[in-house]
Design a protein around this motif. Structure first.
Motif, PDB file in Angstrom:
ATOM      1  N   ALA A 242      -0.132  -9.025  -3.297  1.00 39.91           N
ATOM      2  CA  ALA A 242       0.127  -8.673  -1.899  1.00 39.91           C
ATOM      3  C   ALA A 242      -0.835  -9.377  -0.946  1.00 39.91           C
ATOM      4  CB  ALA A 242       0.021  -7.164  -1.714  1.00 39.91           C
ATOM      5  N   ASP A 243      -1.835 -10.057  -1.492  1.00 36.05           N
ATOM      6  CA  ASP A 243      -2.829 -10.760  -0.681  1.00 36.05           C
ATOM      7  C   ASP A 243      -2.213 -12.004  -0.042  1.00 36.05           C
ATOM      8  OD1 ASP A 243      -5.224 -11.425   0.440  1.00 36.05           O
ATOM      9  OD2 ASP A 243      -6.322 -11.663  -1.443  1.00 36.05           O
TER      10      ASP A 243
ATOM     11  N   SER B 199      -1.133  -6.370  -8.872  1.00 38.15           N
ATOM     12  CA  SER B 199      -0.223  -6.043  -7.763  1.00 38.15           C
ATOM     13  C   SER B 199      -0.906  -6.187  -6.407  1.00 38.15           C
ATOM     14  CB  SER B 199       0.297  -4.608  -7.909  1.00 38.15           C
ATOM     15  OG  SER B 199       1.040  -4.481  -9.086  1.00 38.15           O
ATOM     16  N   LEU B 200      -2.120  -5.700  -6.297  1.00 33.62           N
ATOM     17  CA  LEU B 200      -2.846  -5.821  -5.030  1.00 33.62           C
ATOM     18  C   LEU B 200      -3.104  -7.287  -4.683  1.00 33.62           C
ATOM     19  CD1 LEU B 200      -5.351  -2.848  -5.217  1.00 33.62           C
ATOM     20  CD2 LEU B 200      -3.576  -3.193  -3.504  1.00 33.62           C
ATOM     21  N   HIS B 201      -3.459  -8.074  -5.675  1.00 30.75           N
ATOM     22  CA  HIS B 201      -3.699  -9.499  -5.408  1.00 30.75           C
ATOM     23  C   HIS B 201      -2.409 -10.235  -5.059  1.00 30.75           C
ATOM     24  CE1 HIS B 201      -7.936  -9.596  -5.944  1.00 30.75           C
ATOM     25  NE2 HIS B 201      -7.908  -9.274  -7.222  1.00 30.75           N
TER      26      HIS B 201
ATOM     27  N   ILE C 189      -7.582  -5.107   1.183  1.00 36.25           N
ATOM     28  CA  ILE C 189      -7.367  -5.048  -0.269  1.00 36.25           C
ATOM     29  C   ILE C 189      -8.678  -4.842  -1.007  1.00 36.25           C
ATOM     30  CG2 ILE C 189      -6.678  -6.458  -2.259  1.00 36.25           C
ATOM     31  CD1 ILE C 189      -4.395  -7.540  -0.526  1.00 36.25           C
ATOM     32  N   SER C 190      -9.760  -5.423  -0.527  1.00 38.52           N
ATOM     33  CA  SER C 190     -11.057  -5.284  -1.209  1.00 38.52           C
ATOM     34  C   SER C 190     -11.502  -3.819  -1.274  1.00 38.52           C
ATOM     35  CB  SER C 190     -12.117  -6.135  -0.522  1.00 38.52           C
ATOM     36  OG  SER C 190     -12.310  -5.703   0.810  1.00 38.52           O
TER      37      SER C 190
ATOM     38  N   ALA D 163      -2.540  -2.515 -11.307  1.00 35.78           N
ATOM     39  CA  ALA D 163      -2.911  -2.292  -9.907  1.00 35.78           C
ATOM     40  C   ALA D 163      -3.618  -3.508  -9.324  1.00 35.78           C
ATOM     41  CB  ALA D 163      -3.798  -1.057  -9.794  1.00 35.78           C
ATOM     42  N   VAL D 164      -4.555  -4.088 -10.076  1.00 38.04           N
ATOM     43  CA  VAL D 164      -5.292  -5.252  -9.573  1.00 38.04           C
ATOM     44  C   VAL D 164      -4.357  -6.434  -9.341  1.00 38.04           C
ATOM     45  CG1 VAL D 164      -7.038  -6.992 -10.150  1.00 38.04           C
ATOM     46  CG2 VAL D 164      -7.511  -4.583 -10.548  1.00 38.04           C
TER      47      VAL D 164
ATOM     48  N   TRP E  60      -9.428  -1.187  -1.310  1.00 45.82           N
ATOM     49  CA  TRP E  60      -8.555  -0.571  -2.316  1.00 45.82           C
ATOM     50  C   TRP E  60      -9.051  -0.887  -3.723  1.00 45.82           C
ATOM     51  CZ3 TRP E  60      -5.490   3.280  -1.581  1.00 45.82           C
ATOM     52  CH2 TRP E  60      -4.864   3.462  -0.354  1.00 45.82           C
ATOM     53  N   LEU E  61      -9.440  -2.143  -3.940  1.00 46.43           N
ATOM     54  CA  LEU E  61      -9.940  -2.532  -5.262  1.00 46.43           C
ATOM     55  C   LEU E  61     -11.210  -1.763  -5.616  1.00 46.43           C
ATOM     56  CD1 LEU E  61      -9.345  -6.391  -5.097  1.00 46.43           C
ATOM     57  CD2 LEU E  61      -8.146  -4.760  -6.572  1.00 46.43           C
TER      58      LEU E  61
END
Length: 180
Positions: free
Chosen positions: A46-47, A42-44, A3-4, A39-40, A6-7
């Motif tokens: 999924a963490d 959503s990505l978090h 994820i990092s 996006a941020v 992607w961020l």
């Protein structure tokens, strides 16, 4: 892919896009920033540990907002620049957001000096700076209307300074030998 990464990729796309539009039309579209926030988050989500990650991200956004808001209040920058720095803080977290703000102020100062040098507006720049800072050191009533009548030295694409600083901070993550 972690994820990092992607961020960091999304942050790179965001700041480059914001810098280009700020240079072209002197605006940073809210849509860029809204999509980045979505996006941020959503990505978090999924963490593996979403709540601490989201908390850190929101802390970074608050730091970016809090450190740039005073410059907006004194008419030193536009609201889009404050929102962009808050969004950058969302990606970076609180500690790196502080670094980004400080380095962006330095980059912005250099950009402002270069712009003033090329436009030869030293006297207007001095008068504007004086009218901005003098009320802060005076005790007693001051007249704020005088500072509103000074001619602008010109708008500066602060999104460029934010982008350069952010890209430099990201480059340090991947290439630790890069330093000042």
């Amino acid at each position: 892919m972690p994820i990092s990464i992607w961020l960091d990729l999304l942050l790179t796309v965001l700041v480059v896009s914001a810098a280009v539009t700020d240079l072209a039309i002197r605006k940073i579209p809210n849509l860029f920033l809204l999509l980045a926030w979505c996006a941020v988050i959503s990505l978090h989500l999924a963490d593996t540990a979403p709540l601490p990650a989201i908390g850190t991200a929101l802390g970074g956004a608050l730091v970016g907002f809090a450190l740039f808001l005073p410059l907006y209040v004194v008419r030193g920058m536009a609201a889009g620049d404050v929102k962009l720095m808050s969004t950058v803080g969302l990606f970076l977290g609180p500690a790196e957001a502080v670094q980004a703000c400080i380095f962006t102020w330095c980059a912005g100062g250099i950009m402002a000096l270069v712009m003033i040098l090329f436009t030869r507006r030293w006297s207007d720049a001095y008068a504007n700076l004086r009218s901005l800072l003098l009320p802060m050191v005076r005790i007693g009533p001051t007249v704020q209307a005088a500072s509103l009548t000074r001619p602008s030295v010109g708008s500066m694409p602060y999104g460029l300074a934010i982008a350069v600083t952010t890209l430099w901070l990201l480059a340090q993550r991947y290439f630790p030998t890069i330093s000042l």
